[in-house]
Scaffold this motif. Sequence first.
Motif, PDB file in Angstrom:
ATOM      1  N   HIS A 617      -2.800   1.304   9.780  1.00  0.00           N
ATOM      2  CA  HIS A 617      -1.571   0.541  10.047  1.00  0.00           C
ATOM      3  C   HIS A 617      -1.114   0.802  11.473  1.00  0.00           C
ATOM      4  O   HIS A 617      -1.221   1.922  11.962  1.00  0.00           O
ATOM      5  CB  HIS A 617      -0.489   1.013   9.057  1.00  0.00           C
ATOM      6  CG  HIS A 617       0.867   0.421   9.284  1.00  0.00           C
ATOM      7  ND1 HIS A 617       1.206  -0.830   8.829  1.00  0.00           N
ATOM      8  CD2 HIS A 617       1.971   0.915   9.895  1.00  0.00           C
ATOM      9  CE1 HIS A 617       2.477  -1.090   9.148  1.00  0.00           C
ATOM     10  NE2 HIS A 617       2.957  -0.051   9.808  1.00  0.00           N
ATOM     11  N   SER A 628      -0.622  -4.752  10.112  1.00  0.00           N
ATOM     12  CA  SER A 628       0.320  -4.206   9.130  1.00  0.00           C
ATOM     13  C   SER A 628      -0.288  -4.013   7.752  1.00  0.00           C
ATOM     14  O   SER A 628      -0.905  -4.926   7.192  1.00  0.00           O
ATOM     15  CB  SER A 628       1.515  -5.147   8.997  1.00  0.00           C
ATOM     16  OG  SER A 628       2.340  -4.684   7.961  1.00  0.00           O
ATOM     17  N   PHE A 673      -0.367   5.672   5.251  1.00  0.00           N
ATOM     18  CA  PHE A 673      -0.532   4.751   6.375  1.00  0.00           C
ATOM     19  C   PHE A 673      -1.242   5.540   7.464  1.00  0.00           C
ATOM     20  O   PHE A 673      -0.700   6.536   7.970  1.00  0.00           O
ATOM     21  CB  PHE A 673       0.829   4.187   6.791  1.00  0.00           C
ATOM     22  CG  PHE A 673       1.351   3.269   5.736  1.00  0.00           C
ATOM     23  CD1 PHE A 673       1.151   1.901   5.829  1.00  0.00           C
ATOM     24  CD2 PHE A 673       1.954   3.775   4.585  1.00  0.00           C
ATOM     25  CE1 PHE A 673       1.572   1.057   4.814  1.00  0.00           C
ATOM     26  CE2 PHE A 673       2.370   2.937   3.569  1.00  0.00           C
ATOM     27  CZ  PHE A 673       2.185   1.575   3.683  1.00  0.00           C
TER      28      PHE A 673
END
Length: 828
Positions: A617, A628, A673
């Motif tokens: 990410h 994203s 992430f």
Amino acid sequence: MAEVASKTTALSSDAAEQREFVFDKFRRWGYLAARLDPLGFLQPAAPSELDDKSPWSSEARSIYCGTIGADFMHIADRDRREWIAARMEHLPAAKPDQQRILERLLRAELFEQTLQARFVGTKRYSLEGLAVLIPLLDRVVEAGAASGAEQMIIAMSHRGRLNAMVHIVGRPPSEIFADFEDVDPRSVLGGGDVKYHVGATGEYRTASGRSVEVHLVSNPSHLEAVDPVAMGRARAKQARIGPQGRQRVLPVTLHGDAAFAGQGIWAETLNLDDLSAYTVGGTIHVIVNNLLGFTTPPGELHSSRFASDLAKRQSIPIFHVNGEDPDAVVHVGEIAADYRAQFASDVVIDLIGFRRHGHSEVDDPTITQPLLYAKIKDHPPLWQIYARQTGLDAASIVAQVRKEFDESFAVGSKATEKPVHHQLPAYWEPYERGCYKPEYEVSTGVDSARLGEIAAALTRYPDGFAIHPKVKRLLEQRLEMGRGSRPVDYGMAEALAFGTLLLEGIPVRLTGQDTRRGTFNQRHAALIDTQNEAEYVPLEHLAANQARCEIFNSSLSEAGVLGFEYGYSRDYPEALVAWEAQFGDFVNGAQVIIDQFISAAEDKWDLPSGVVLLLPHGYEGQGPEHSSARLERFLQLAAEDNLQICQPSTAAQYFHLLRRQALRRWRKPLVVFTPKSMLRRPESASSVAEFAEERFLNVVPEREIQDVRRILLCTGKIGHELRAERKRRGDTETAVVFLDQLYPFPEAELTAEFARHAQAREIVWVQEEPANMGALFYVVPRIRELAGDVPVRSIKRSASASPATGSAKAHDLEQKTLLTLAFTTSEN
Ligand SMILES: Cc1ncc(C[n+]2csc(CCOP(=O)(O)OP(=O)(O)O)c2C)c(N)n1
């Protein structure tokens, strides 16, 4: 096929050749002319190849164009084709146990009728019209057990599920009746699930007295989503057993015809069947084919003749069988189980029948299929037809079974507690679920001497191994990292986390697209010999007594593969089980697994998992689809401590986070992430000393600035950019604080960090994502709660329908503006 013929009869070679010629045509095309639909709507086709008047044709026709249509000549392996032909062309040695079949047919139908009579107008997704599924599964378990199966994993949707819970899983019927009473609603306020979705465990006793542990997997309404989960569970159960695992754990999946033909996740799952990272040594698939999907007929559901045709892309047999010939159905069940045992292959049984009522019992099917349902109305239940055909006496069993169900109903209707149909296996005992407690924390630090040893093992390869020069350089650098003479980057931090866990006896399994090398060329889990492409995985060679390490490239699938790993985590709580998205954006291809299982399974079914998602990410100018991982969506799903959502800001934080996930006894899905451009940036690299620290920091405090006037709070890459900008500006009063764990929200740590900077005059949430994305909606109200009188505002990109710009230059401009705004105080 010559062998089959020569075994059958002693024929002259001419006659044998002629027989073979004729049989071959029927083996190939016979299934198209088979009589498969009990109600006669699916008419047999008559391929011209079968217009054969030779003496052999009537024999071949009776075998291949009767009530079994064997579709197997697309199988590449000749031994397998010959095996199937031999089984089709020889009658089974023993006659089927018709009494047993009759009793099962009867029980299946009478169970539905009891529900119908007692709970009028309630959905149950009756099996009537395909009650023969119960004797079929009985035979599959029997034959499976004879080949060594001790456990069976079943995935199935709504149709006949309650019936299977009683007659195959072995749950007492009183439990199902109690479900219908829907007692004790207070125990499930806001949670739980409907009765035809919950899972169940039980024991099945076969005719020959063997015992098989049966697991019916909890299932969301989303058709076929359960398939990869069941496969992953089967693989984990097999891995626990070892080399005998594939014989001892038998996976069976049941499908509706519309769902089998239409659902992509099923196509993804079937593709896993023979991949070494995913195989379960064959699965038996049964299409519970009522030639309808809700109100839609087959001609509007699939472009193929049969709903099963998707399976023809694989070298696996498909047996279509007329559901109104119970002996043939049971025969096919036995062939399927034996074939799986013999060849460790998938098998498809396309069990064709009809649906006696509407899609559910509250639908009126005469509105959409008036002719079909006029015919069904006059069609007797199969047990009556079968009793007549076989001359068996059904009356006494009917009376007995009705009495049993009436008694069970009396018990079930008095229940005061909601029944629990499943039990977690003993290997879950040491682990906790529910809400987080600080007492679950453990130390995750590892001292530098130990890291040095592991680094040496991670960078070794056999003598004579022709290493790629770029990889050689990387390994040299990693050795220096381990020795403390170079900061440790993310790639090495991950290898060290895996290595330390493996040596502590914790298995590691990581799959994803191009995961062995790593999409960003960062992992190099497998070294490839430049001369012969031989592979060497250092993590598999750390020590003789280390745990199993599996790092695999996956097929190009998200939903299927993530579902599989989630399933694996459900039956291997001791292991670190992770799935990696190629770019985080692609995680939305697996949304059904996230929404229906990862986020909700504990709330709906009380079923825990510690699966890990690694989602690259960050906004780096790579366009709308490579930026994203949709942080906002995970945050929106977060409640009741159902997930952990983290973005480690440094290599050492990543190391501690992975170790924490495996070492804490709290099992909870972890969404990480992960970085892309930051993978090799010096700002996010860590010293070996940081690996020896106690644990993962949910909040990474500001350590450089003392006299703080403003706090910039952020998560991920932007924090490093903010610190770089601060340096460029010579700013000495702005703190940059990283939120490395977003959920559960680290309220205590953040409060402490704010307290350390009590003189700060404003708190600013800074994110790269547009205003309608990222963590803003979630974080800002929470910060306001903690900030007291200090004003809180946010810096972000403007709200946008797509996550990021497609222009790298536009991205740079945007990023620059973001940083400038972050350092523009509200007082200016
Ligand atoms: C992914 C998904 N889409 C739509 C539905 C709604 N739905 C429930 S049952 C059904 C028809 C299923 O037909 P089939 O697969 O043939 O099974 P049957 O009910 O006939 O046994 C549909 C469309 C669903 N449950 N899941």
